[in-house]
Design an enzyme around this catalytic site. Structure first.
Site, PDB file in Angstrom:
ATOM      1  CG  ASP A  18      -2.079  -0.985   1.084  1.00  0.00           C
ATOM      2  OD1 ASP A  18      -1.830  -2.115   0.620  1.00  0.00           O
ATOM      3  OD2 ASP A  18      -3.205  -0.641   1.439  1.00  0.00           O
ATOM      4  NE  ARG A  97      -1.299   2.721  13.407  1.00  0.00           N
ATOM      5  CZ  ARG A  97      -0.543   1.652  13.238  1.00  0.00           C
ATOM      6  NH1 ARG A  97       0.664   1.608  13.771  1.00  0.00           N
ATOM      7  NH2 ARG A  97      -0.965   0.615  12.537  1.00  0.00           N
ATOM      8  CG  ASP A 126      -4.312   2.521  12.470  1.00  0.00           C
ATOM      9  OD1 ASP A 126      -4.417   2.687  13.693  1.00  0.00           O
ATOM     10  OD2 ASP A 126      -3.786   1.518  11.968  1.00  0.00           O
ATOM     11  CB  SER A 182      -4.779  -7.029   7.891  1.00  0.00           C
ATOM     12  OG  SER A 182      -3.987  -5.885   8.116  1.00  0.00           O
TER      13      SER A 182
END
Length: 413
Positions: A18, A97, A126, A182
Protein backbone atom coordinates in the site's frame (compact mmCIF):
# COMPACT_ATOMS: atom_id res chain seq x y z
CA UNK A 1 17.74 18.50 -3.71
CA UNK A 2 15.98 21.81 -2.96
CA UNK A 3 12.18 21.52 -2.88
CA UNK A 4 9.38 23.84 -1.85
CA UNK A 5 7.54 23.36 1.43
CA UNK A 6 4.31 23.47 -0.57
CA UNK A 7 5.20 20.32 -2.53
CA UNK A 8 7.09 18.30 0.10
CA UNK A 9 5.21 15.51 1.89
CA UNK A 10 6.33 13.20 4.70
CA UNK A 11 4.76 9.77 4.17
CA UNK A 12 4.23 7.28 6.98
CA UNK A 13 5.95 4.44 5.13
CA UNK A 14 6.01 0.75 5.97
CA UNK A 15 7.62 -0.71 2.85
CA UNK A 16 4.54 -2.78 2.10
CA UNK A 17 2.37 -2.81 -0.99
CA UNK A 18 0.00 0.00 0.00
CA UNK A 19 2.50 2.65 1.08
CA UNK A 20 4.89 1.76 -1.74
CA UNK A 21 2.13 2.36 -4.28
CA UNK A 22 1.11 5.53 -2.44
CA UNK A 23 4.69 6.81 -2.60
CA UNK A 24 4.71 6.46 -6.41
CA UNK A 25 1.17 7.87 -6.68
CA UNK A 26 2.14 10.94 -4.65
CA UNK A 27 5.04 11.56 -7.01
CA UNK A 28 2.58 11.32 -9.91
CA UNK A 29 0.54 14.07 -8.24
CA UNK A 30 3.58 16.35 -8.21
CA UNK A 31 4.82 15.86 -4.64
CA UNK A 32 8.36 15.26 -3.48
CA UNK A 33 8.19 12.47 -0.92
CA UNK A 34 10.14 11.84 2.26
CA UNK A 35 9.53 8.27 3.42
CA UNK A 36 9.35 8.02 7.21
CA UNK A 37 9.69 4.55 8.73
CA UNK A 38 9.43 4.10 12.50
CA UNK A 39 11.29 1.22 14.09
CA UNK A 40 8.85 0.05 16.75
CA UNK A 41 10.36 -3.39 17.07
CA UNK A 42 8.36 -4.92 14.23
CA UNK A 43 9.73 -7.78 12.14
CA UNK A 44 11.12 -5.65 9.32
CA UNK A 45 14.28 -5.42 7.20
CA UNK A 46 14.71 -1.66 7.54
CA UNK A 47 17.63 -1.34 5.15
CA UNK A 48 15.73 -3.25 2.49
CA UNK A 49 12.79 -0.88 3.04
CA UNK A 50 15.16 2.09 2.70
CA UNK A 51 16.55 0.79 -0.58
CA UNK A 52 13.03 0.17 -1.89
CA UNK A 53 11.84 3.69 -1.05
CA UNK A 54 14.91 5.22 -2.68
CA UNK A 55 14.33 3.09 -5.80
CA UNK A 56 10.73 4.35 -5.94
CA UNK A 57 11.91 7.96 -5.94
CA UNK A 58 11.79 9.17 -2.33
CA UNK A 59 13.93 12.30 -1.95
CA UNK A 60 14.88 11.14 1.53
CA UNK A 61 14.26 8.13 3.77
CA UNK A 62 14.13 8.54 7.54
CA UNK A 63 14.30 5.43 9.73
CA UNK A 64 13.93 6.32 13.39
CA UNK A 65 14.26 3.94 16.33
CA UNK A 66 11.26 4.72 18.54
CA UNK A 67 11.23 1.55 20.63
CA UNK A 68 12.30 3.20 23.88
CA UNK A 69 9.91 6.12 23.30
CA UNK A 70 7.06 3.69 22.69
CA UNK A 71 7.76 1.84 25.93
CA UNK A 72 8.52 4.82 28.20
CA UNK A 73 6.10 7.44 26.94
CA UNK A 74 3.16 5.31 25.88
CA UNK A 75 3.18 1.66 27.01
CA UNK A 76 4.18 2.40 30.61
CA UNK A 77 1.55 5.15 30.82
CA UNK A 78 -1.04 2.53 29.90
CA UNK A 79 0.34 0.28 32.65
CA UNK A 80 -0.06 3.09 35.18
CA UNK A 81 -3.63 3.53 34.01
CA UNK A 82 -4.52 -0.19 33.82
CA UNK A 83 -5.93 0.62 30.37
CA UNK A 84 -8.00 -2.03 28.61
CA UNK A 85 -10.36 -1.08 25.82
CA UNK A 86 -13.70 -2.85 26.27
CA UNK A 87 -12.16 -4.86 29.13
CA UNK A 88 -9.85 -6.90 26.85
CA UNK A 89 -7.73 -5.01 24.34
CA UNK A 90 -4.42 -3.69 25.68
CA UNK A 91 -4.16 -1.09 22.92
CA UNK A 92 -0.95 -2.24 21.24
CA UNK A 93 -1.68 -0.50 17.93
CA UNK A 94 -3.50 2.43 19.55
CA UNK A 95 -0.42 3.27 21.65
CA UNK A 96 1.95 2.98 18.70
CA UNK A 97 0.12 5.48 16.48
CA UNK A 98 0.69 8.64 18.58
CA UNK A 99 4.32 7.60 18.90
CA UNK A 100 4.62 7.41 15.09
CA UNK A 101 2.76 10.70 14.67
CA UNK A 102 5.22 12.45 16.96
CA UNK A 103 8.06 11.16 14.79
CA UNK A 104 6.29 12.17 11.59
CA UNK A 105 5.77 15.69 12.88
CA UNK A 106 9.41 15.95 13.99
CA UNK A 107 10.47 15.00 10.47
CA UNK A 108 7.99 17.38 8.84
CA UNK A 109 9.15 20.29 11.00
CA UNK A 110 12.82 19.54 10.44
CA UNK A 111 12.43 19.40 6.66
CA UNK A 112 9.81 22.18 6.55
CA UNK A 113 7.28 19.92 4.82
CA UNK A 114 3.78 21.24 4.33
CA UNK A 115 2.09 17.85 4.00
CA UNK A 116 1.88 14.57 5.92
CA UNK A 117 0.46 11.43 4.27
CA UNK A 118 -0.62 8.03 5.54
CA UNK A 119 -1.96 4.81 4.07
CA UNK A 120 -4.72 4.06 6.60
CA UNK A 121 -8.01 2.82 5.20
CA UNK A 122 -11.23 4.82 5.28
CA UNK A 123 -13.02 2.29 7.50
CA UNK A 124 -10.54 1.93 10.33
CA UNK A 125 -9.33 3.70 13.44
CA UNK A 126 -5.81 4.54 12.27
CA UNK A 127 -6.90 7.35 9.94
CA UNK A 128 -8.40 9.10 12.97
CA UNK A 129 -5.34 8.49 15.13
CA UNK A 130 -2.92 9.85 12.53
CA UNK A 131 -4.98 12.90 11.69
CA UNK A 132 -6.05 13.85 15.21
CA UNK A 133 -2.41 13.68 16.25
CA UNK A 134 -1.22 15.77 13.32
CA UNK A 135 -3.94 18.34 13.99
CA UNK A 136 -2.75 18.76 17.58
CA UNK A 137 1.01 18.68 16.98
CA UNK A 138 1.25 20.49 13.63
CA UNK A 139 -1.98 22.41 13.09
CA UNK A 140 -0.87 24.05 9.84
CA UNK A 141 0.15 20.81 8.11
CA UNK A 142 -2.19 19.37 5.50
CA UNK A 143 -2.90 15.65 5.66
CA UNK A 144 -3.15 13.53 2.52
CA UNK A 145 -5.25 10.36 3.00
CA UNK A 146 -5.22 8.54 -0.38
CA UNK A 147 -7.78 5.93 0.66
CA UNK A 148 -10.28 8.78 1.08
CA UNK A 149 -9.23 10.62 -2.06
CA UNK A 150 -11.97 10.25 -4.75
CA UNK A 151 -9.45 9.98 -7.57
CA UNK A 152 -7.33 7.40 -5.78
CA UNK A 153 -10.36 5.34 -4.73
CA UNK A 154 -11.79 5.38 -8.26
CA UNK A 155 -8.48 4.15 -9.61
CA UNK A 156 -7.77 1.55 -6.93
CA UNK A 157 -10.76 -0.55 -5.90
CA UNK A 158 -8.67 -2.96 -3.89
CA UNK A 159 -5.44 -4.90 -3.63
CA UNK A 160 -5.62 -6.40 -7.12
CA UNK A 161 -5.56 -2.91 -8.61
CA UNK A 162 -2.55 -2.11 -6.42
CA UNK A 163 -0.77 -5.25 -7.65
CA UNK A 164 -1.37 -4.19 -11.27
CA UNK A 165 -0.14 -0.67 -10.52
CA UNK A 166 2.94 -2.06 -8.78
CA UNK A 167 3.83 -4.26 -11.74
CA UNK A 168 3.35 -1.36 -14.16
CA UNK A 169 5.58 0.94 -12.09
CA UNK A 170 8.36 -1.45 -11.16
CA UNK A 171 7.36 -1.64 -7.50
CA UNK A 172 8.80 -4.84 -5.98
CA UNK A 173 6.06 -7.23 -4.89
CA UNK A 174 6.22 -9.55 -1.86
CA UNK A 175 8.06 -12.75 -2.66
CA UNK A 176 6.02 -14.76 -0.15
CA UNK A 177 2.29 -15.52 -0.37
CA UNK A 178 0.10 -12.93 1.33
CA UNK A 179 -1.42 -14.14 4.60
CA UNK A 180 -5.21 -14.35 4.41
CA UNK A 181 -5.44 -11.70 7.15
CA UNK A 182 -3.94 -8.31 7.98
CA UNK A 183 -1.04 -8.18 10.45
CA UNK A 184 0.26 -5.19 12.43
CA UNK A 185 3.15 -5.70 14.80
CA UNK A 186 5.48 -3.80 17.10
CA UNK A 187 7.46 -4.53 20.25
CA UNK A 188 4.27 -4.40 22.33
CA UNK A 189 2.02 -6.72 20.37
CA UNK A 190 0.93 -8.31 17.12
CA UNK A 191 -2.63 -7.91 15.83
CA UNK A 192 -4.49 -9.96 13.23
CA UNK A 193 -7.58 -8.70 11.44
CA UNK A 194 -9.50 -8.94 8.17
CA UNK A 195 -9.54 -11.81 5.69
CA UNK A 196 -10.84 -15.08 7.10
CA UNK A 197 -10.95 -13.51 10.58
CA UNK A 198 -13.84 -11.27 9.53
CA UNK A 199 -16.21 -14.09 10.40
CA UNK A 200 -16.44 -13.96 14.22
CA UNK A 201 -17.81 -17.51 14.17
CA UNK A 202 -14.62 -18.78 12.53
CA UNK A 203 -12.02 -19.98 15.05
CA UNK A 204 -8.60 -18.39 14.70
CA UNK A 205 -6.43 -20.76 12.65
CA UNK A 206 -3.86 -22.84 14.49
CA UNK A 207 -0.42 -21.34 14.03
CA UNK A 208 -1.77 -17.81 13.52
CA UNK A 209 0.18 -16.17 16.35
CA UNK A 210 3.78 -15.11 15.75
CA UNK A 211 4.86 -13.65 19.08
CA UNK A 212 3.66 -16.13 21.71
CA UNK A 213 4.01 -19.87 22.18
CA UNK A 214 0.78 -21.85 21.99
CA UNK A 215 -0.23 -22.15 25.68
CA UNK A 216 -0.84 -25.89 25.20
CA UNK A 217 2.77 -26.26 24.03
CA UNK A 218 4.27 -23.93 26.63
CA UNK A 219 6.77 -25.33 29.18
CA UNK A 220 5.39 -27.63 31.88
CA UNK A 221 7.50 -25.81 34.46
CA UNK A 222 6.25 -22.33 35.48
CA UNK A 223 8.55 -19.32 35.54
CA UNK A 224 8.80 -16.83 38.40
CA UNK A 225 9.87 -13.22 38.09
CA UNK A 226 9.69 -10.16 40.35
CA UNK A 227 8.76 -6.76 38.93
CA UNK A 228 9.71 -3.63 40.87
CA UNK A 229 7.67 -0.44 40.45
CA UNK A 230 8.26 3.20 41.33
CA UNK A 231 5.18 5.45 41.18
CA UNK A 232 3.40 2.88 39.05
CA UNK A 233 6.23 2.55 36.51
CA UNK A 234 8.20 -0.73 36.10
CA UNK A 235 11.84 0.08 36.86
CA UNK A 236 13.46 -3.35 37.13
CA UNK A 237 12.75 -7.07 36.96
CA UNK A 238 14.48 -9.87 38.84
CA UNK A 239 14.47 -13.08 36.86
CA UNK A 240 14.18 -16.56 38.32
CA UNK A 241 17.96 -17.07 38.18
CA UNK A 242 18.48 -13.95 40.31
CA UNK A 243 19.67 -11.71 37.46
CA UNK A 244 18.38 -8.14 37.53
CA UNK A 245 17.34 -6.15 34.47
CA UNK A 246 17.01 -2.35 34.55
CA UNK A 247 16.08 0.32 32.00
CA UNK A 248 12.66 0.85 30.42
CA UNK A 249 13.18 -0.94 27.11
CA UNK A 250 15.29 -3.65 28.73
CA UNK A 251 12.72 -4.36 31.46
CA UNK A 252 9.89 -4.50 28.96
CA UNK A 253 11.84 -6.78 26.62
CA UNK A 254 12.73 -9.19 29.46
CA UNK A 255 9.11 -9.45 30.67
CA UNK A 256 7.82 -9.66 27.10
CA UNK A 257 10.18 -12.50 26.23
CA UNK A 258 9.37 -14.47 29.38
CA UNK A 259 5.60 -14.03 29.02
CA UNK A 260 5.68 -14.91 25.31
CA UNK A 261 7.55 -18.13 26.04
CA UNK A 262 4.68 -19.20 28.32
CA UNK A 263 1.86 -18.30 25.93
CA UNK A 264 0.65 -15.29 27.91
CA UNK A 265 -1.44 -12.51 26.41
CA UNK A 266 -3.63 -13.97 23.64
CA UNK A 267 -7.03 -12.33 23.09
CA UNK A 268 -9.72 -13.04 20.48
CA UNK A 269 -12.47 -10.41 20.56
CA UNK A 270 -15.05 -8.36 18.68
CA UNK A 271 -14.60 -4.64 19.37
CA UNK A 272 -16.40 -1.44 18.52
CA UNK A 273 -14.35 0.84 16.29
CA UNK A 274 -14.53 4.60 16.78
CA UNK A 275 -16.52 4.91 13.55
CA UNK A 276 -19.18 2.58 14.93
CA UNK A 277 -18.26 -0.54 12.96
CA UNK A 278 -17.68 -3.82 14.76
CA UNK A 279 -14.40 -5.56 14.08
CA UNK A 280 -13.03 -8.95 15.07
CA UNK A 281 -9.38 -8.99 16.05
CA UNK A 282 -6.90 -11.46 17.47
CA UNK A 283 -4.18 -9.92 19.62
CA UNK A 284 -1.12 -11.20 21.43
CA UNK A 285 0.35 -8.86 24.02
CA UNK A 286 2.51 -10.92 26.41
CA UNK A 287 4.61 -8.32 28.25
CA UNK A 288 1.85 -5.79 28.83
CA UNK A 289 -0.46 -8.54 30.09
CA UNK A 290 2.07 -9.51 32.76
CA UNK A 291 2.86 -5.90 33.68
CA UNK A 292 -0.83 -5.00 33.97
CA UNK A 293 -1.40 -7.95 36.29
CA UNK A 294 1.53 -6.96 38.50
CA UNK A 295 0.70 -3.27 38.59
CA UNK A 296 -2.99 -3.79 39.34
CA UNK A 297 -2.11 -6.07 42.23
CA UNK A 298 0.37 -3.59 43.69
CA UNK A 299 -2.33 -0.91 43.59
CA UNK A 300 -4.46 -3.14 45.83
CA UNK A 301 -2.04 -2.57 48.72
CA UNK A 302 -0.95 0.99 47.91
CA UNK A 303 -4.11 2.82 46.81
CA UNK A 304 -6.83 4.10 49.11
CA UNK A 305 -10.20 2.47 48.47
CA UNK A 306 -11.93 5.65 47.23
CA UNK A 307 -8.93 6.72 45.14
CA UNK A 308 -9.01 3.30 43.53
CA UNK A 309 -12.71 3.74 42.72
CA UNK A 310 -11.99 7.02 40.92
CA UNK A 311 -8.90 5.54 39.26
CA UNK A 312 -10.94 2.66 37.81
CA UNK A 313 -13.25 5.16 36.15
CA UNK A 314 -10.27 7.12 34.80
CA UNK A 315 -8.76 3.91 33.43
CA UNK A 316 -11.91 3.34 31.38
CA UNK A 317 -11.88 6.95 30.17
CA UNK A 318 -8.18 6.86 29.23
CA UNK A 319 -8.53 3.57 27.35
CA UNK A 320 -11.28 5.08 25.20
CA UNK A 321 -9.29 8.26 24.61
CA UNK A 322 -6.25 6.28 23.48
CA UNK A 323 -8.30 3.96 21.28
CA UNK A 324 -10.08 6.90 19.65
CA UNK A 325 -6.85 8.67 18.74
CA UNK A 326 -7.13 11.43 21.31
CA UNK A 327 -3.70 11.07 22.95
CA UNK A 328 -2.79 14.69 22.21
CA UNK A 329 -6.18 16.12 23.17
CA UNK A 330 -6.56 18.38 26.23
CA UNK A 331 -8.90 15.89 27.89
CA UNK A 332 -6.43 13.01 27.46
CA UNK A 333 -3.57 15.11 28.82
CA UNK A 334 -5.74 15.93 31.84
CA UNK A 335 -6.71 12.27 32.36
CA UNK A 336 -3.06 11.18 32.22
CA UNK A 337 -2.11 13.84 34.77
CA UNK A 338 -4.85 12.66 37.13
CA UNK A 339 -3.73 9.05 36.81
CA UNK A 340 -0.09 9.98 37.37
CA UNK A 341 -1.13 11.80 40.57
CA UNK A 342 -2.81 8.62 41.82
CA UNK A 343 0.49 6.73 41.44
CA UNK A 344 2.52 8.76 43.95
CA UNK A 345 2.68 5.84 46.41
CA UNK A 346 2.38 2.89 44.01
CA UNK A 347 5.90 1.72 44.73
CA UNK A 348 6.87 -1.83 45.60
CA UNK A 349 7.39 -5.31 44.20
CA UNK A 350 5.19 -8.04 42.77
CA UNK A 351 6.22 -11.63 42.13
CA UNK A 352 4.53 -13.35 39.20
CA UNK A 353 4.23 -16.94 38.08
CA UNK A 354 3.87 -17.48 34.34
CA UNK A 355 2.34 -20.80 33.34
CA UNK A 356 0.63 -22.00 30.16
CA UNK A 357 -1.02 -18.77 29.11
CA UNK A 358 -1.76 -17.54 32.64
CA UNK A 359 -0.28 -14.93 34.96
CA UNK A 360 -0.57 -15.61 38.69
CA UNK A 361 0.42 -13.11 41.38
CA UNK A 362 2.09 -15.02 44.21
CA UNK A 363 3.61 -12.21 46.32
CA UNK A 364 3.32 -8.45 46.63
CA UNK A 365 4.82 -5.87 48.96
CA UNK A 366 4.52 -2.10 49.09
CA UNK A 367 7.63 -0.06 49.78
CA UNK A 368 7.98 1.53 53.26
CA UNK A 369 5.68 4.55 53.45
CA UNK A 370 3.66 3.36 50.46
CA UNK A 371 1.71 0.33 51.65
CA UNK A 372 -1.70 0.81 53.28
CA UNK A 373 -1.83 -2.83 54.32
CA UNK A 374 -1.77 -2.96 58.15
CA UNK A 375 -1.20 -6.51 59.35
CA UNK A 376 -2.16 -5.92 62.98
CA UNK A 377 -5.30 -4.00 61.97
CA UNK A 378 -6.66 -6.79 59.77
CA UNK A 379 -5.43 -9.70 61.89
CA UNK A 380 -8.01 -12.17 63.23
CA UNK A 381 -5.82 -12.68 66.30
CA UNK A 382 -5.72 -9.14 67.72
CA UNK A 383 -7.82 -5.96 67.72
CA UNK A 384 -4.89 -3.86 66.52
CA UNK A 385 -6.41 -0.59 67.67
CA UNK A 386 -9.80 -1.35 66.13
CA UNK A 387 -12.86 -1.29 68.41
CA UNK A 388 -15.39 -3.88 67.12
CA UNK A 389 -18.27 -2.09 68.89
CA UNK A 390 -17.85 0.83 66.46
CA UNK A 391 -19.30 -1.35 63.74
CA UNK A 392 -22.74 -1.39 65.44
CA UNK A 393 -23.46 2.25 64.67
CA UNK A 394 -21.95 1.93 61.18
CA UNK A 395 -24.21 -1.01 60.38
CA UNK A 396 -27.30 0.66 61.86
CA UNK A 397 -26.86 3.82 59.78
CA UNK A 398 -26.24 1.96 56.52
CA UNK A 399 -29.08 -0.47 57.20
CA UNK A 400 -31.59 2.38 57.61
CA UNK A 401 -32.46 2.64 53.93
CA UNK A 402 -32.78 -1.16 53.70
CA UNK A 403 -35.27 -1.14 56.60
CA UNK A 404 -37.31 1.55 54.85
CA UNK A 405 -37.26 -0.39 51.59
CA UNK A 406 -38.20 -3.59 53.42
CA UNK A 407 -41.12 -1.87 55.17
CA UNK A 408 -42.39 -0.52 51.84
CA UNK A 409 -42.31 -3.95 50.27
CA UNK A 410 -44.00 -5.54 53.30
CA UNK A 411 -46.84 -3.00 53.10
CA UNK A 412 -47.40 -3.52 49.37
CA UNK A 413 -50.58 -5.48 48.50
Amino acid sequence: MEVSMQQLVVLAYSGGLDTSCILVWLREQGYSVIAYLANLGQNEDFEEARAKAEKLGAVDVIIEDLRRELVEDFAFVSVQGNCRYEDKYLLGTSLARPCIVRGLVRAARKHKAGFIAHGATGKGNDQVRFEFGCAALMPNAKVIAPWRDPGFCARFQGRQDLFSYARANGIPLPVTPKSPWSIDGNIIHVSYESGILEDPNCPAPEGLCQMTVDPEKAPDKPQLLTINFEKGIPVSVVMEDGSRVEGSLEVFTAVNTAAAAHGVGRVDMVENRFLGLKSRGVYETPGLTALHAAHGDLESVCLDKRVRDVKEHLAHVLAQQIYNGLWYSPECEYTRQCIAASQTHVTGSVRLKLYKGNVHVVQRVGAPGCSLYNTSLVSMDEHGGYDPTDASGFIAVHALRLREYGSLRAAAP
